[in-house]
Design an enzyme around this catalytic site. Sequence first.
Site, short mmCIF file in Angstrom:
data_model
loop_
_atom_site.label_atom_id
_atom_site.label_comp_id
_atom_site.label_asym_id
_atom_site.label_seq_id
_atom_site.Cartn_x
_atom_site.Cartn_y
_atom_site.Cartn_z
N HIS A 182 0.84 -1.22 0.00
CA HIS A 182 0.00 0.00 0.00
C HIS A 182 0.87 1.26 0.00
O HIS A 182 1.27 1.75 1.06
CB HIS A 182 -0.93 -0.02 1.23
CG HIS A 182 -1.98 1.04 1.17
ND1 HIS A 182 -3.26 0.84 1.68
CD2 HIS A 182 -1.98 2.30 0.69
CE1 HIS A 182 -3.97 1.93 1.50
NE2 HIS A 182 -3.21 2.85 0.91
N ARG A 217 2.29 8.66 -6.70
CA ARG A 217 1.89 10.00 -7.23
C ARG A 217 2.12 10.21 -8.71
O ARG A 217 1.63 11.20 -9.26
CB ARG A 217 2.57 11.13 -6.45
CG ARG A 217 2.40 11.07 -4.94
CD ARG A 217 0.97 11.14 -4.50
NE ARG A 217 0.83 11.33 -3.06
CZ ARG A 217 -0.24 11.01 -2.37
NH1 ARG A 217 -1.29 10.44 -2.97
NH2 ARG A 217 -0.30 11.21 -1.08
N ASN A 235 -4.82 6.34 -7.18
CA ASN A 235 -5.35 7.72 -7.14
C ASN A 235 -4.34 8.74 -7.68
O ASN A 235 -3.96 9.69 -7.01
CB ASN A 235 -5.85 8.10 -5.74
CG ASN A 235 -4.78 8.03 -4.66
OD1 ASN A 235 -3.74 7.39 -4.84
ND2 ASN A 235 -5.01 8.69 -3.55
N ASP A 255 -8.70 3.22 -3.29
CA ASP A 255 -8.10 3.89 -2.13
C ASP A 255 -8.15 5.41 -2.20
O ASP A 255 -7.94 6.02 -3.25
CB ASP A 255 -6.66 3.44 -1.90
CG ASP A 255 -6.14 3.94 -0.56
OD1 ASP A 255 -6.85 3.75 0.44
OD2 ASP A 255 -5.06 4.54 -0.52
N HIS A 269 -10.37 0.60 1.13
CA HIS A 269 -10.30 1.77 2.02
C HIS A 269 -11.71 1.92 2.58
O HIS A 269 -12.67 2.07 1.82
CB HIS A 269 -9.89 2.99 1.19
CG HIS A 269 -9.99 4.29 1.91
ND1 HIS A 269 -8.89 5.06 2.23
CD2 HIS A 269 -11.07 4.99 2.36
CE1 HIS A 269 -9.28 6.17 2.86
NE2 HIS A 269 -10.60 6.14 2.95
N ASP A 321 1.07 2.80 3.80
CA ASP A 321 0.17 3.82 3.24
C ASP A 321 1.00 5.09 2.95
O ASP A 321 0.55 6.21 3.20
CB ASP A 321 -1.02 4.12 4.15
CG ASP A 321 -2.11 4.91 3.41
OD1 ASP A 321 -1.99 5.09 2.18
OD2 ASP A 321 -3.07 5.35 4.07
#
Length: 420
Positions: free
Chosen positions: A53, A57, A87, A145, A172, A298
Amino acid sequence: MIFKNADVVLAGGVERLDIRVEGGKIAELAPKLKGEGVDCTGLTVFPAFIDMHVHLREPGFEKKEDIESGSRAAVRGGFSQICCMPNTKPVIDNKVVVTYIKARAKEVGLCKVQPIGAITAGQEGKNLSSIGAMKAAGIVALSEDGKSVVSTGLMANAMMYAADFGLKCLCHCEDSSLVDGGVVNEGYYSTLTGLKGSIRAAEDIIIAREICLAESLSLPVHICHVSTYSGVQLIREAKARGVQVTAETCPHYFTLTDEVIANFDTNTKVNPPIREERDRLAIIEGLKDGTLDCIVTDHAPHHEDDKNVEYNLAAFGISGLETSFALSYTQLVKGGELTLPALARAMSKNPADILGLEGGEIAVGKVADLTFVDLNEQWTVDPKQFASKGKNTPFAGRAVYGRVKRTVVDGEVKYEEKRK
Ligand code: DOR
Ligand code: ZN
Ligand code: ZN
């Protein structure tokens, strides 16, 4: 290549052994092998850590992190393999983005990067993404997520589709109507600071929902970053009755409590929020009894511009790759909660098993992904030293034990600490 006199963390215990690596694999593992080698006296060798996890970016938010800086941070933290969340911008919801990330990671050539595809197109919660095409391009899991899939019907469909392609959904868990703009845990410290709180139920309700779906459909599900005592209990009970549920937590949930928000340090702002002592202790219990299978970071790097603002406006997330091992070792092993083999399972074997990845074990014939650590070295967390572009950590200045000295990926040294 032979690594000599290392304390090797095996499934059943720690043994002083030599490791011969050949063709990217572990070729021999025995005391006192013949031939010259690198003396590793005083170092402990783990199966290299696997972080299922991570937020890299790229594409889209390279100011926060990119595949190169994230990979550097990973090997510096002892990780041979990381799975990156979708994401990004564009979202990882199609094979083009998957192919790009894999190609760029290969070009960087430090750790293995395994993309995770979004559950819905654009993470908009409306239509499923192109799951089959992404699987063919190399995703290892699906996740929305950053948020949950709001529609329960769509989530059920996603789990069925995912299973058809041999994939799991990593969930999530957050009911946004309950979070309703909350930025911290609801409790004494939210009252004290005046920051808007979010109750445990916001997380627990979706954990319970995903468990219900997994149970009814007889399909697997994985719960991301568990932060509540009640969530741990839901997962424990589900496992006891045979539900195919696995779960992860992060170092900040078993090392910190929400008193850290009292000085409004935005580096403590993370989603789900840091909760209370009762939660922290239950998370440690969950790791001890196997309710929680994995420790993940994370890793959520942010730029200073995203954090150096008032608490309500700051981005959620902690840059975690370069502190995860030391925090976990210090808190859990030195704290007497976990053995070294149990820590290796949580940081390596279990993530590999859950996602069907190679690695996770030191044994003859296995891939030579190895992390060499000096467990006795004490050091102080200094974000300025991070390879990650994200300097956002609530652990700056904290003294920890366990320093990663060398990370070997597919038999090649990809990180070696510079001599002081
Ligand atoms: O704190 C978080 N940061 N939680 C998430 O769910 C998303 C992540 C991010 O992408 O920054
Ligand atoms: Zn999340
Ligand atoms: Zn995340």
